[in-house]
Design a protein around this motif. Structure first.
Motif, PDB file in Angstrom:
ATOM      1  N   SER A 273      54.619  31.103  41.356  1.00 16.77           N
ATOM      2  CA  SER A 273      53.448  31.581  40.626  1.00 16.77           C
ATOM      3  C   SER A 273      53.202  33.043  40.955  1.00 16.77           C
ATOM      4  O   SER A 273      53.326  33.459  42.116  1.00 16.77           O
ATOM      5  N   SER A 275      50.350  34.336  40.958  1.00 16.34           N
ATOM      6  CA  SER A 275      49.076  34.439  41.676  1.00 16.34           C
ATOM      7  C   SER A 275      49.275  34.377  43.181  1.00 16.34           C
ATOM      8  O   SER A 275      48.454  34.900  43.942  1.00 16.34           O
ATOM      9  N   ASP A 286      46.576  27.766  38.880  1.00 15.72           N
ATOM     10  CA  ASP A 286      47.868  28.015  38.238  1.00 15.72           C
ATOM     11  C   ASP A 286      48.200  26.908  37.233  1.00 15.72           C
ATOM     12  O   ASP A 286      48.846  27.161  36.213  1.00 15.72           O
ATOM     13  N   GLY A 304      41.903  33.393  37.753  1.00 17.57           N
ATOM     14  CA  GLY A 304      42.797  33.938  38.769  1.00 17.57           C
ATOM     15  C   GLY A 304      44.187  33.353  38.762  1.00 17.57           C
ATOM     16  O   GLY A 304      45.099  33.922  39.357  1.00 17.57           O
ATOM     17  N   GLY A 305      44.376  32.209  38.101  1.00 16.05           N
ATOM     18  CA  GLY A 305      45.681  31.559  38.112  1.00 16.05           C
ATOM     19  C   GLY A 305      46.670  32.206  37.170  1.00 16.05           C
ATOM     20  O   GLY A 305      46.312  32.936  36.251  1.00 16.05           O
ATOM     21  N   ARG A 306      47.943  31.914  37.391  1.00 15.97           N
ATOM     22  CA  ARG A 306      49.033  32.390  36.544  1.00 15.97           C
ATOM     23  C   ARG A 306      49.959  31.213  36.232  1.00 15.97           C
ATOM     24  O   ARG A 306      50.121  30.297  37.047  1.00 15.97           O
ATOM     25  N   GLN A 594      48.811  39.539  33.446  1.00 14.97           N
ATOM     26  CA  GLN A 594      49.419  38.544  34.322  1.00 14.97           C
ATOM     27  C   GLN A 594      50.053  39.154  35.556  1.00 14.97           C
ATOM     28  O   GLN A 594      50.393  38.449  36.506  1.00 14.97           O
ATOM     29  N   SER A 597      47.073  42.803  40.327  1.00 19.25           N
ATOM     30  CA  SER A 597      46.701  42.285  41.636  1.00 19.25           C
ATOM     31  C   SER A 597      45.203  42.525  41.841  1.00 19.25           C
ATOM     32  O   SER A 597      44.469  42.809  40.899  1.00 19.25           O
ATOM     33  N   ARG A 601      42.182  43.700  39.029  1.00 26.03           N
ATOM     34  CA  ARG A 601      41.196  42.709  38.596  1.00 26.03           C
ATOM     35  C   ARG A 601      39.781  43.214  38.861  1.00 26.03           C
ATOM     36  O   ARG A 601      38.865  42.962  38.060  1.00 26.03           O
TER      37      ARG A 601
END
Length: 730
Positions: A273, A275, A286, A304-306, A594, A597, A601
């Motif tokens: 991931s 993240s 995620d 916050g997830g990827r 995506q 960092s 954000r």
């Protein structure tokens, strides 16, 4: 040649340092995420949520279904941390819904889990989750201000649907008003038709909240969950992918849980991931991001997830599956072991160091000229050694992760003893290096070398993927789930303090060699290099750290350059800090969403008008963390006040030797003032900044003790010998 021309040699080293950092960053991967293969959006996906199952529960004989998913698909350990230390099923499913930590209000850090909310209604009137509004309000008022229903709202906005089977799945699929577009209880007879209704279907397969003392009964519970997973797998549409995700803890004990992905788009391998920037470790958010990506849906709010992706294995043989299981179990075992022994290790180490220094102080008071074994010169040498060993402990804890100590014995007491012995060995070796080089004859030489070792260990680890920081005493804790890569707050306290002490010691040595301009250059180069490692998104990706590090280094630089410290100069330093952080945040924000960092954000939150909320949340989290342990807070405040008085007024409380040292090396005092500034600003600008001042003390105080002992030994060696018998008994 180096001894004959130390200034030229130092200049060459600085040039090489800048060149090496530039080359390393220029040749890095453009995206510091493991090699993956992303599936195409819009294809069918089934997500099964389970609770309380970790990789050490899985084996070919006891859990054949989970073993098959591990063997034939991609797998990882998932951090299920939400709002509390342990996660209940409602928390896990709510976090899957919101894409951020969410859940109902609860008492204590390890709350008793309550049953999942009921799903009320019927096919004609529609279904909704009972008590959804209360859970949504609690989630919005919690630290992450999560929006419960984000997943359902996102699909509704795109006129798509998410199916829910079982009460937990209903929480995750519900829209923000608590209604569920398509719901059915778990029924084997209707699985085939229900799994074909929506492109994404969530299934609640149950979980294990407590471990049954009877192994046979516990195995029956696990087998029942496996059977539900097998029924879902057999009923899925052709070409669909299956994700099985752990969403809750067991026995009120935080652990990493299982995560697997199988199907046409997930070849055998290890899940990764963006993240976490790690292979084998992911977060619940995620899974949310993966659901959105597979549905071709954009989240109504940033999360916050990827999306998960897979780094392939050579094949799906039994031996390869066994290797994957060993790797994933090892990640969980290490995280669990470190989480259990952090506090006991620090208590044992600090108590031992303080006891050793207390014994040496008593011996110092009893020492007499005719006591050969208790001569004060020997006591000073021992004090110097103890100080360096104590100060070398933080770097040694990172280096100790090169050895798989966590595999050797499960009891916490044995692990504490084992890690303490290993850290003592490594820190002892570091101390020997500090004492036996050409720098060992000066008071600040070993201080500079140990500071360089500490900063280098942390900096090089950041540049190579934060492997040593993961699950370490002063590093990143995956069970806590706050951060998985880059510079953590605790490591920053060590890193920033070491960099400042190194700069101060180097500048002092150069000024004594009549090279004041080079002293300024050294502080600029070393400070700039350290700042780059800390703030650049591909390495440290730190936002709060540079806000503290730039003013601290700027203050030290002014003292080295002989610039008078004034309100104007301090304002310029603050402005420089803001410009540096702002530029990095902006450049990181310009990257695709995506790949952003922490700095990028935060820049987005500024654009969204939520910056004040984020900063106030960090400050509130600091206050709550500081006041959670009143006794510890009192000790830290007392120690900080004592150190502040000594730094500002050297010689107080019987510390005349320290006063003489800083009179001889005034830049050391300026460096200590800079560390105080770093600690104060770091406390205010980081969400767990309460840890920064005491951790900075752990490195700085023993180093200063060692430097004072060395300075006193040099003073005594330079004293004239007044009596014959004193020649051999001083």
């Amino acid at each position: 040649m180096i001894r004959r021309h130390p200034v030229k040699a130092l200049f060459a080293v600085l040039v090489l340092l800048v060149a090496a950092l530039g080359w390393s960053y220029a040749t890095r991967d453009s995206v510091p995420v493991p090699r993956t293969a992303d599936p195409e959006p819009g294809e069918s996906l089934v997500v099964v949520g389970v609770g309380g199952i970790s990789w050490d529960d899985v084996s070919p004989d006891r859990t054949p279904v989970l073993w098959g998913l591990l063997r034939d698909g991609a797998a990882a350990s998932v951090s299920v941390k939400t709002l509390h230390l342990t996660t209940c099923p409602t928390d896990g499913w709510a976090t899957l819904s919101a894409g951020e930590a969410a859940g109902p209000r609860a008492e204590g850090d390890r709350p008793e889990c309550t049953p999942l909310p009921e799903v009320v209604g019927d096919e004609q009137r529609g279904y909704s989750v009972a008590g959804f509004a209360q859970i949504a309000a609690a989630s919005r008022e919690a630290a992450f201000e999560a929006r419960l229903g984000l997943l359902g709202d996102s699909f509704a906005d795109h006129t798509s649907c998410v199916g829910a089977i079982g009460p937990g799945a209903a929480i995750a699929a519900a829209r923000s008003d608590g209604t569920v577009q398509r719901y059915t209880p778990f029924d084997e007879g209707t699985l085939v038709s229900e799994l074909a209704q929506c492109p994404i279907t969530l299934v609640d397969a149950g979980g294990i909240l407590t471990t049954d003392p009877d192994p046979a009964t516990h195995l029956e519970q696990t087998t029942a969950i496996e059977q539900r997973i097998a029924r879902v797998r057999d009923a899925m549409p052709t070409g669909a992918d299956l994700i099985v995700a752990g969403l809750a803890d067991r026995d009120q004990q935080e652990r990493l849980r299982i995560l697997t992905a199988t199907g046409p788009h997930y070849a055998p391998g290890i899940l990764a991931s963006a993240s976490t920037r790690m292979e084998g470790i992911a977060q619940i958010s995620d899974v949310t991001a993966t659901i959105l990506q597979r549905g071709g849906v954009r989240a109504v709010e940033p999360i916050g997830g990827r999306a998960l992706s897979a780094s392939p294995s050579p094949n799906n043989s039994e031996s390869t599956a066994a290797q994957k299981l060993t790797r994933l179990t090892d990640i969980d075992t290490k995280a669990d072991a470190m989480h259990r022994i952090v506090v006991p290790f620090l208590v044992v180490w600090l108590a031992s160091a303080l006891l050793a220094l207390l014994v040496l102080w008593i011996l110092w008071q009893r020492a007499r000229p005719w006591h050969t074994r208790l001569s004060r010169q020997r006591i000073l040498r021992l004090t110097r050694l103890v100080g360096l060993v104590a100060a070398g402990m933080p770097a040694a804890t990172f280096l100790a992760n090169l050895v798989p100590w966590w595999r050797w014995s499960p009891p916490s007491s044995v692990l504490v003893a084992l890690l303490s012995a290993l850290v003592l060995l490594i820190s002892g070796l570091i101390a020997v290096v500090c004492l036996n080089g050409p720098w060992g004859s000066s008071a600040l030489g070993p201080l500079a070398v140990l500071s360089a070792v500490t900063a280098s260990v942390i900096g090089l680890d950041l540049m190579t993927g934060s492997r040593l920081q993961m699950s370490s005493i002063f590093g990143l804790q995956p069970l806590v789930g706050g951060r998985f890569y880059g510079m953590g707050n605790v490591a920053f306290a060590l890193y920033g303090s070491a960099v400042i002490l190194l700069c101060a010691a180097m500048a002092h040595a150069l000024r004594r060699r009549n090279a004041p301009r080079l002293a300024v250059v050294v502080v600029l180069v070393l400070g700039g290099a350290a700042l780059a490692v800390d703030v650049l998104p591909a390495w440290g990706a730190d936002f709060g750290g540079p806000i503290a590090l730039v003013p601290a280094l700027g203050l030290l630089l002014m003292r080295v350059a002989g610039i008078r410290v004034s309100v104007r100069s301090l304002a310029l330093v603050g402005l420089a800090a803001g410009l540096v952080v702002g530029l990095v945040c902006y450049l990181d924000w310009r990257r695709p969403e995506q790949y952003r960092s922490h700095p990028g954000r935060f820049f987005q939150t500024v654009l969204d008008g939520d910056a004040f909320t984020v900063v106030s949340r960090k400050l509130l989290a600091n206050v709550e963390l500081s006041t959670a342990y009143p006794a510890l807070l009192a000790v830290v405040l007392a120690a900080a006040a004592f150190i502040l008085v000594l730094v500002l007024q050297p010689g107080r409380f019987g510390t005349a030797p320290f006063a003489r040292l800083v009179e001889e090396a005034p830049l050391l005092r300026d460096g200590l003032v800079a560390i105080l500034v770093l600690s104060a600003i770091g406390f205010l600008t980081n969400d767990s900044g309460a840890a920064i001042p005491p951790v900075a003390m752990l490195l700085t105080v023993p180093l200063v003790v060692a430097a004072v002992a060395a300075f006193m030994a040099i003073e005594r060696a330079n004293e004239p010998v007044r009596r014959r018998r004193d020649r051999h008994h001083r």
